[in-house]
Design an enzyme around this catalytic site. Structure first.
Site, mmCIF file in Angstrom:
data_model
loop_
_atom_site.group_PDB
_atom_site.id
_atom_site.type_symbol
_atom_site.label_atom_id
_atom_site.label_comp_id
_atom_site.label_asym_id
_atom_site.label_seq_id
_atom_site.Cartn_x
_atom_site.Cartn_y
_atom_site.Cartn_z
ATOM 1 N N GLY A 195 90.297 4.825 50.322
ATOM 2 C CA GLY A 195 89.592 3.758 49.374
ATOM 3 C C GLY A 195 89.337 4.108 47.900
ATOM 4 O O GLY A 195 89.710 5.062 47.572
ATOM 5 N N THR A 244 94.683 -8.745 49.281
ATOM 6 C CA THR A 244 94.956 -9.897 48.296
ATOM 7 C C THR A 244 93.564 -10.454 47.942
ATOM 8 O O THR A 244 93.310 -11.420 48.274
ATOM 9 C CB THR A 244 95.555 -11.002 49.238
ATOM 10 O OG1 THR A 244 95.650 -11.058 50.560
ATOM 11 C CG2 THR A 244 97.288 -10.822 48.844
ATOM 12 N N GLU A 296 94.610 4.612 47.190
ATOM 13 C CA GLU A 296 94.704 3.598 45.879
ATOM 14 C C GLU A 296 94.873 4.124 44.635
ATOM 15 O O GLU A 296 93.859 4.756 44.230
ATOM 16 C CB GLU A 296 93.321 2.682 46.035
ATOM 17 C CG GLU A 296 93.142 2.102 47.272
ATOM 18 C CD GLU A 296 91.769 1.108 47.363
ATOM 19 O OE1 GLU A 296 91.661 0.549 46.366
ATOM 20 O OE2 GLU A 296 91.506 0.642 48.439
ATOM 21 N N TRP A 305 88.047 -7.916 54.442
ATOM 22 C CA TRP A 305 87.107 -7.028 53.859
ATOM 23 C C TRP A 305 85.800 -7.551 53.279
ATOM 24 O O TRP A 305 85.878 -8.673 52.750
ATOM 25 C CB TRP A 305 87.717 -6.073 52.760
ATOM 26 C CG TRP A 305 86.666 -5.381 52.199
ATOM 27 C CD1 TRP A 305 85.643 -5.534 51.313
ATOM 28 C CD2 TRP A 305 86.743 -3.876 52.541
ATOM 29 N NE1 TRP A 305 84.949 -4.249 50.973
ATOM 30 C CE2 TRP A 305 85.516 -3.295 51.802
ATOM 31 C CE3 TRP A 305 87.387 -2.926 53.303
ATOM 32 C CZ2 TRP A 305 85.089 -2.063 51.887
ATOM 33 C CZ3 TRP A 305 86.987 -1.716 53.437
ATOM 34 C CH2 TRP A 305 85.949 -1.248 52.752
#
Length: 485
Positions: free
Chosen positions: A104, A210, A146, A363
């Site tokens: 995350g 996205t 990430e 999300w």
């Protein structure tokens, strides 16, 4: 009513989609949100998703997978058993896959880069991951690094990430588990970070993020999950749309049957500089105010957005050049927010079907209207996605009452405030926002573990997460001590 008509038309024009995939992320820290924003494991509807991802575990300094909130995630010391309650949702839907997300945004990239560079460290991580997954009956792992080569990573991550994922894939498949990954939608990150053909060999699903394509880190208002480029987009902004990201991943070699497109159940907000200029690219140099539940400037859940629109006279705009709405409310400090509604998510689900990809990902579930305040039914965005992906004839099976939640031993009373702890869960340091304390309690009193926020972030004392520095600084208060002067 527009979205109901759209669903009716789709129902007549489509057959049931084979192999529909709808991946749902669950932000476990939503259990700490106040009032109607509080969302626990049992608030998940396991009939609406094919895959549920528990966010997040982390990476320890010993290269083992790390439980980030032991009180909330585990049963030990009268904890809330979040992991076990989560995987128990499969009893209501035997076809559901429950996986554990690791990483995350707040975890950063540096330590994952270091782990992936060492064969022994990778083995330690993989072995500990298998142990944790099997102990709590998870069906697999979602790798949310990430990002490789970015944010403190190294150029070597381009190769090392593939090695890590290949070894994880073999180990997990050897135990009958799956491996998925959350991956970037930005071209500037995709190119240096991912060897897409090789990654595709060692993955079950690619969760394409996205969303957050625009936000309050920019100087203008724009929709953060726009499906196609806006007519005013130029230069690199032409890449910041969902269609480009999906098409680019496919062009670079991602198998369509493994690619899922992210759809946000939240909006990104701004504070307009001029109440007369309210469109796309309107000047906006500050984030919009925080919502009452998510409590993060520049961010607002759909449950917060639609609830405000029920009680206040917002102006909702359906730009003919866009498939997504945005809204503004000038009396609230020139507030502007771009978001998704049932119509726009239906269009995106249909796009996924037309594109021939596996489906969609959201999300995250706890920012949908899960109480059903706005449309007369719970989870309107998530339900619309599932219905369209299923050909418009999806019928939700009956649900059973949720199992009782685990309670703490009544003999353990809440201790007096400690040096850093006043409540269970994340606690701010009143003098330093670069870190925070995760607080639990046992028979002896408070147990605290200190965590440092990643670079360029500070602990948000309202949202209880490490957040962008500019968002935290906009709150004022004691965090100003850590803000640029």
């Amino acid at each position: 009513m527009k979205f109901l008509l759209l669903l009716s038309l789709i129902a007549y024009s489509l057959c049931l989609a084979e192999g529909v995939t709808l991946v749902c992320y669950f932000s476990s820290w939503a259990t700490y949100r106040p009032d109607d924003g509080k969302f626990t494991v049992e608030d998940n509807d396991p009939s609406l998703c094919t895959h549920l991802v528990y966010a997040f575990a982390g990476l320890g300094s010993n290269n083992e997978i790390r439980v980030l909130d032991p009180y909330n995630d585990l049963c030990e010391d009268y904890g809330k058993c979040g992991f076990d309650r989560f995987t128990k949702l499969k009893e209501k839907n035997p076809n559901l896959k429950t996986t554990l997300g690791v990483g995350g945004w707040n975890e950063g990239s540096t330590k994952y880069s270091q782990m992936a560079a060492s064969a022994s460290a990778r083995k330690t991580f993989i072995d500990s991951t298998l142990t944790l997954l099997k102990a709590h009956n998870f069906d697999g792992l979602d790798m949310d690094w990430e990002y490789p080569t970015q944010r403190g990573g190294n150029p070597e991550d381009y190769v090392n990430y593939i090695t890590l994922m290949s070894e994880l894939y073999q180990a997990l498949h050897g135990e009958g588990m799956i491996l998925t990954a959350a991956v970037s939608a930005g071209k500037a990150t995709i190119d240096p970070a991912y060897n897409i053909p090789e990654l595709s060999k060692s993955i079950d699903l690619l969760h394409l993020m996205t969303y957050d394509l625009h936000g309050s880190w920019e100087t203008f208002a724009h929709h953060h999950s726009i499906l196609y480029a806006h007519p005013e987009d130029t230069g690199d902004n032409l890449y910041l749309n969902q269609d480009f990201a999906v098409s680019y991943w496919l062009e670079k070699g991602a198998p369509p049957e493994k690619l899922v497109m992210g759809v946000p159940l939240y909006g990104r907000s701004f504070r307009l500089q001029n109440e007369e200029d309210t469109g796309i690219y309107a000047p906006a140099t500050q984030p919009g105010g925080a919502g009452p539940y998510t409590r993060e400037p520049g961010f607002m859940g759909y449950n917060e957005i639609c609830d405000f629109q029920r009680t206040e006279d917002w102006t909702v705009v359906h730009d003919p050049a866009m498939n997504e709405p945005y809204a503004y409310y000038i009396p609230n400090n020139n507030f502007w927010v771009g978001y998704e509604d049932p119509d726009s998510v239906a269009i995106k689900a249909q796009y996924a079907l037309d594109k021939g990809i596996a489906g969609c990902m959201v999300w995250s579930v706890e920012t949908d209207d899960f109480h059903g305040k706005c449309h007369g039914a719970k989870f309107p965005l998530l339900t619309t996605l599932m219905e369209v992906l299923s050909g418009g004839i999806y019928t939700r099976p009956p649900t059973e009452p949720p199992p009782p939640t685990t309670t703490r031993d009544p003999s353990i009373t809440t201790p007096a405030p400690g040096e850093h702890c006043t409540k269970l869960g994340p606690n701010a340091d009143e003098n330093d926002c670069t870190h925070y304390y995760l607080c639990d309690q046992d028979t002896q009193g408070w147990v605290e573990v200190e965590y440092t926020c990643p670079p360029d972030t500070l602990f948000n004392p309202e949202a209880l997460i490490c957040d962008w520095k500019d968002s935290v600084c906009a709150l004022g208060g004691h965090c100003l001590n850590d803000c640029p002067q």
